[in-house]
Enzyme design. Sequence first.
Site, mmCIF file in Angstrom:
data_model
loop_
_atom_site.group_PDB
_atom_site.id
_atom_site.type_symbol
_atom_site.label_atom_id
_atom_site.label_comp_id
_atom_site.label_asym_id
_atom_site.label_seq_id
_atom_site.Cartn_x
_atom_site.Cartn_y
_atom_site.Cartn_z
ATOM 1 N N CYS A 188 53.368 49.586 31.034
ATOM 2 C CA CYS A 188 53.701 50.581 30.014
ATOM 3 C C CYS A 188 52.446 50.912 29.203
ATOM 4 O O CYS A 188 51.601 50.060 28.962
ATOM 5 C CB CYS A 188 54.774 50.149 29.030
ATOM 6 S SG CYS A 188 56.341 49.763 29.791
ATOM 7 N N ARG A 211 49.194 52.588 33.829
ATOM 8 C CA ARG A 211 49.881 51.388 33.348
ATOM 9 C C ARG A 211 51.364 51.354 33.711
ATOM 10 O O ARG A 211 52.043 50.344 33.511
ATOM 11 C CB ARG A 211 49.749 51.290 31.827
ATOM 12 C CG ARG A 211 48.327 51.216 31.329
ATOM 13 C CD ARG A 211 48.304 51.080 29.833
ATOM 14 N NE ARG A 211 48.909 49.840 29.423
ATOM 15 C CZ ARG A 211 48.281 48.684 29.338
ATOM 16 N NH1 ARG A 211 47.008 48.616 29.629
ATOM 17 N NH2 ARG A 211 48.905 47.602 28.957
ATOM 18 N N TRP A 248 56.810 51.334 32.668
ATOM 19 C CA TRP A 248 56.991 50.534 33.884
ATOM 20 C C TRP A 248 58.223 49.688 33.590
ATOM 21 O O TRP A 248 58.190 48.783 32.758
ATOM 22 C CB TRP A 248 55.770 49.655 34.125
ATOM 23 C CG TRP A 248 55.819 48.903 35.422
ATOM 24 C CD1 TRP A 248 55.422 49.350 36.642
ATOM 25 C CD2 TRP A 248 56.305 47.566 35.606
ATOM 26 N NE1 TRP A 248 55.627 48.368 37.583
ATOM 27 C CE2 TRP A 248 56.174 47.263 36.975
ATOM 28 C CE3 TRP A 248 56.833 46.604 34.766
ATOM 29 C CZ2 TRP A 248 56.533 46.047 37.530
ATOM 30 C CZ3 TRP A 248 57.221 45.379 35.303
ATOM 31 C CH2 TRP A 248 57.067 45.108 36.671
ATOM 32 N N ASN A 268 55.686 48.201 24.534
ATOM 33 C CA ASN A 268 55.196 47.663 25.797
ATOM 34 C C ASN A 268 55.364 46.154 25.725
ATOM 35 O O ASN A 268 54.837 45.526 24.813
ATOM 36 C CB ASN A 268 53.705 48.031 25.961
ATOM 37 C CG ASN A 268 53.023 47.273 27.082
ATOM 38 O OD1 ASN A 268 53.675 46.866 28.045
ATOM 39 N ND2 ASN A 268 51.732 47.085 26.976
ATOM 40 N N GLY A 269 56.116 45.575 26.651
ATOM 41 C CA GLY A 269 56.338 44.129 26.628
ATOM 42 C C GLY A 269 57.800 43.826 26.917
ATOM 43 O O GLY A 269 58.544 44.685 27.403
ATOM 44 N N GLU A 279 42.554 40.194 51.209
ATOM 45 C CA GLU A 279 42.330 41.370 50.360
ATOM 46 C C GLU A 279 42.593 42.670 51.131
ATOM 47 O O GLU A 279 43.199 43.609 50.602
ATOM 48 C CB GLU A 279 40.890 41.326 49.806
ATOM 49 C CG GLU A 279 40.446 42.528 48.999
ATOM 50 C CD GLU A 279 41.266 42.809 47.748
ATOM 51 O OE1 GLU A 279 42.134 42.015 47.390
ATOM 52 O OE2 GLU A 279 41.059 43.881 47.148
ATOM 53 N N LYS A 288 45.405 45.446 50.137
ATOM 54 C CA LYS A 288 45.080 46.857 49.915
ATOM 55 C C LYS A 288 46.012 47.741 50.738
ATOM 56 O O LYS A 288 46.513 48.753 50.252
ATOM 57 C CB LYS A 288 43.618 47.170 50.304
ATOM 58 C CG LYS A 288 42.545 46.661 49.388
ATOM 59 C CD LYS A 288 42.411 47.388 48.072
ATOM 60 C CE LYS A 288 43.269 46.750 47.018
ATOM 61 N NZ LYS A 288 42.691 45.674 46.260
ATOM 62 N N GLU A 346 49.746 47.623 49.321
ATOM 63 C CA GLU A 346 50.073 48.214 48.024
ATOM 64 C C GLU A 346 49.986 49.727 48.010
ATOM 65 O O GLU A 346 50.698 50.359 47.233
ATOM 66 C CB GLU A 346 49.268 47.584 46.881
ATOM 67 C CG GLU A 346 47.812 47.883 46.849
ATOM 68 C CD GLU A 346 47.116 47.234 45.648
ATOM 69 O OE1 GLU A 346 47.719 47.095 44.584
ATOM 70 O OE2 GLU A 346 45.938 46.869 45.797
ATOM 71 N N HIS A 354 49.295 29.178 65.147
ATOM 72 C CA HIS A 354 50.322 28.324 64.552
ATOM 73 C C HIS A 354 51.522 29.140 64.060
ATOM 74 O O HIS A 354 52.280 28.680 63.225
ATOM 75 C CB HIS A 354 49.729 27.505 63.399
ATOM 76 C CG HIS A 354 48.635 26.592 63.838
ATOM 77 N ND1 HIS A 354 48.869 25.451 64.575
ATOM 78 C CD2 HIS A 354 47.288 26.691 63.698
ATOM 79 C CE1 HIS A 354 47.717 24.863 64.848
ATOM 80 N NE2 HIS A 354 46.750 25.602 64.333
ATOM 81 N N LYS A 405 48.713 49.158 36.841
ATOM 82 C CA LYS A 405 47.346 48.640 36.883
ATOM 83 C C LYS A 405 47.207 47.336 36.109
ATOM 84 O O LYS A 405 46.484 46.442 36.503
ATOM 85 C CB LYS A 405 46.411 49.709 36.289
ATOM 86 C CG LYS A 405 44.956 49.346 36.318
ATOM 87 C CD LYS A 405 44.409 49.432 37.720
ATOM 88 C CE LYS A 405 42.955 49.041 37.807
ATOM 89 N NZ LYS A 405 42.614 48.624 39.186
HETATM 90 O O1 M6R Z 1 43.579 42.993 35.882
HETATM 91 P P1 M6R Z 1 43.668 41.824 36.821
HETATM 92 O O2 M6R Z 1 42.467 41.662 37.646
HETATM 93 O O3 M6R Z 1 44.021 40.556 36.097
HETATM 94 O O4 M6R Z 1 44.880 42.174 37.754
HETATM 95 C C1 M6R Z 1 45.344 41.267 38.719
HETATM 96 C C2 M6R Z 1 46.227 41.950 39.731
HETATM 97 O O5 M6R Z 1 47.347 42.505 39.101
HETATM 98 C C3 M6R Z 1 45.480 43.047 40.494
HETATM 99 O O6 M6R Z 1 44.338 42.579 41.099
HETATM 100 C C4 M6R Z 1 46.413 43.666 41.564
HETATM 101 O O7 M6R Z 1 46.683 42.730 42.546
HETATM 102 C C5 M6R Z 1 45.755 44.928 42.151
HETATM 103 N N1 M6R Z 1 46.672 46.025 42.151
HETATM 104 C C6 M6R Z 1 45.297 44.740 43.547
HETATM 105 O O8 M6R Z 1 44.676 45.887 44.045
#
Ligand code: M6R
Length: 615
Positions: free
Chosen positions: A2, A27, A75, A101-102, A488, A492, A495, A511, A610
Site C-alpha cells: 500500500c 507498492r 495491496w 498502510n499496514g 533467482e 524472476k 513472478e 533426486h 515492491k
Molecule cells: O526490499 P527487499 O529486498 O527486502 O524485498 C525482498 C523481496 O520482497 C523481493 O526481493 C522480492 O522477492 C522481489 N519481487 C523479487 O524480484
Amino acid sequence: MCGIVGYLGERDSLPIILNGLKRLEYRGYDSSGVAVYNGSKIVSCKSKGKISKLEKQLQKRKNISGGIGIGHTRWATHGEPNDVNAHPQFSNSKKLCLVHNGIIENYSTIKQKLIKEGFSFDSETDTEVLVNLIEYVKHKKSVKLGEAVQIALNQVIGAYALAVIDNEKPDEIVVAKLGSPLCIGIGEDEHFIGSDVTPFIEYTKNVVYLEDGELAIIRNHKDTFFRKISDNSLISPTINKLELSLDKIEKQGFDHYMLKEIYEQPKAIKDTLRGRLNVSKGIIKMSGMDDYINKFLSAKKITIIACGTSWHSGLVAEYMFEKIARIPVEVEYASEFRYRDPVIESDDIVIAISQSGETADTLAAIKLAKSRGAFVYGICNVVGSSIARESDSGSYTHAGPEIGVASTKAFTTQMTILYMMAVKLSKSKGVISEKLYHKYILEISNIDKKVHTALSSNNVIKKIAKEFLKATNCLYLGRGYNFPIALEGALKLKEISYIHAEGYPAAEMKHGPIALIDENMPTIVIATNKINYDKIVSNIQEIKSRKGKIFAIVSKGDKEVKEVADHVIEVPHSIESITPFITVVPLQLLSYHIAVMLGKDVDQPRNLAKSVTVE
Ligand code: M6R
C-alpha cells in the site's frame, strides 16, 4: 504494501495526490482512492484496479478539488480488492477520513466493541475499524483529532502508517507510523506526505522520516507538532536533505522499468564501487565496516537474513564469505529466523539485506538479532529506510530507485557490496595472499564491463524467449556460486510471467526433479562453471536423453555444452566467484521477454508489491 500520499497547502491537492499515487503504484495496485476537502466537506473517489481507472472515474467528477487531501493505492490484506474496501475509509459520521498502510491485528475485537457502541461498517477492512475508533475516542473524550489518534493508536496492535483528515479541522492532517514507512516533505507553506519521497521530489528536498511510534499534526501556516504516540510527549524531528532527482524515477525511453533497470546494472555497479574500491592503491574502503572491523574479525559466524531476491544475494554471499574469507555463514529467510528462536550470541554478526529497507520480516528479524546482542550490518538500497536506520552499521548499494517489482539491479549491487566485504575480510584476517587479493580487486573493478557485455545477448535471448510461450513449468539448474542464480532465474520467471519454475543445484536433479523432464519442460542450465564442468555436461546429457530441451548459459567459446544444448547464450569469461554477476543478466532478460510476449504486466505483476511491509 500500500502507498499513501497527502497534501496540505495552497495548491489543488488532487493532481499532486494522483501523481504521487502513480509513483507509489509499485507498492500495491489492486485498488486506489483519493479524498479531498472541497471547501464544505470531504469528498472521495475510489476504484478497483490501477490508478488509471481511478483517473477515469475522476474525469467524470467535478467537485473534487481543494488544498487538503489524501490518497491511497492498495495491496489488499483485509477484504477483497473492490471499491468498498478501497481507501480512504470514512468514519460513520463521514467527518473523519483515513488512509492506512499496514495491518491492525486486533481489529476484530475493536470492531465488536464499536458495534456495541452503535457503529456500523460497510467494508471488510481493518482501516474502517481504525477510523471509527478514532471517531469514538474523539467524541467520548471530547479531544481534538491529534489526541484522538494518539489515544486510539494506544489501543491497537499491529502495524500502520496512516494519514487522517477531519471535516471539522480542514487545515490539518494527522499522520502516524509504526512498522510501515511514512515521510513528510516540507515545502514553503505546504506539506506533502508519502510512503516514500517519490510523490514530492519535484516540490521539496526537505524531508522528515517519521520514526516508529511517532505522530505528527501537520497544519497550514502553523507549526507542525511531532509527538510520541505512547505518552504524547513532544519530539523535535530531523530534517533531511533529499538527493534524489526526478529523472531517476522515470522510464527514459524504455518500455518498462524492469528493462531500464536491467540495463542500468553496469552503472549501478560502478556507483556502488565508487569511493570504495581503489585499484591502484589496492584498497577497499567501506566506512560502515572499517569502523567495526574488530567485531567482524572476532565473529565466530555471520548470519545473513533477507527475503526473496535479497535472500538469493545472501546465498551467493555464503559462497563468497566461506571461500574467500573462510568465515562460516548461515543464510536465513528473515520470516523463519524471527520465529525460530535462533542461536545468536553477543559477538555474532548479522547481515540484513533489503532493497527497500522496509521488508517487515527482515525488520523484525533485525530487532530480534539486536535483542540477543548481535551486531547488525544493513545492506539497503533506499536511503533513510527503516532497515538502514535500525541497523548498527551498513552500506548503501547506490543502485538508484528500483521501481519494477522484479528486483534486478538491487540484486547485482547487493552482490557487489557483499563481494567487497568478503575480500576485505579475507585481507584483514590474513587468509589471502597479496597476489590473490590484488587479483580479486582487479576482478571487482571489471564486473561492470562484463555485465555490460552480458547485456549484448539481448537479441539472442529475445528469439529464445519464443520457445517458452507454451511452457507451464521450467527447471533452472546451477552449481556452486550459480546455484543461487538458478533460484533467482526461476523466481524472476515465476513472478512476472506466472510460469511455474524451480531452481535446483544441478546434481540434485536426479533426486527427484528429473521425473518431471519431458519434451514440454524446458531446462535452463548455467554451465559457466570450470569446477564441476564435466558433471554439468553429464546432467545435460541426462536431460537430453529424456527428451528435455536445454537452454544453456555458457562462457564465450564453449564447445562441449554447445554440442548438446538446444540453445546457448554466451557470457564473458570470468573467475568462478564473479560468474553470478554475469549469468544472472541473461536470466533477467529471458524472464522479461517471455513476460512481455505473454502480454503480462511486467512492472506490476499480479498479487505482488515492491515493498512487503506486512508479515
Ligand atoms: O526490499 P527487499 O529486498 O527486502 O524485498 C525482498 C523481496 O520482497 C523481493 O526481493 C522480492 O522477492 C522481489 N519481487 C523479487 O524480484
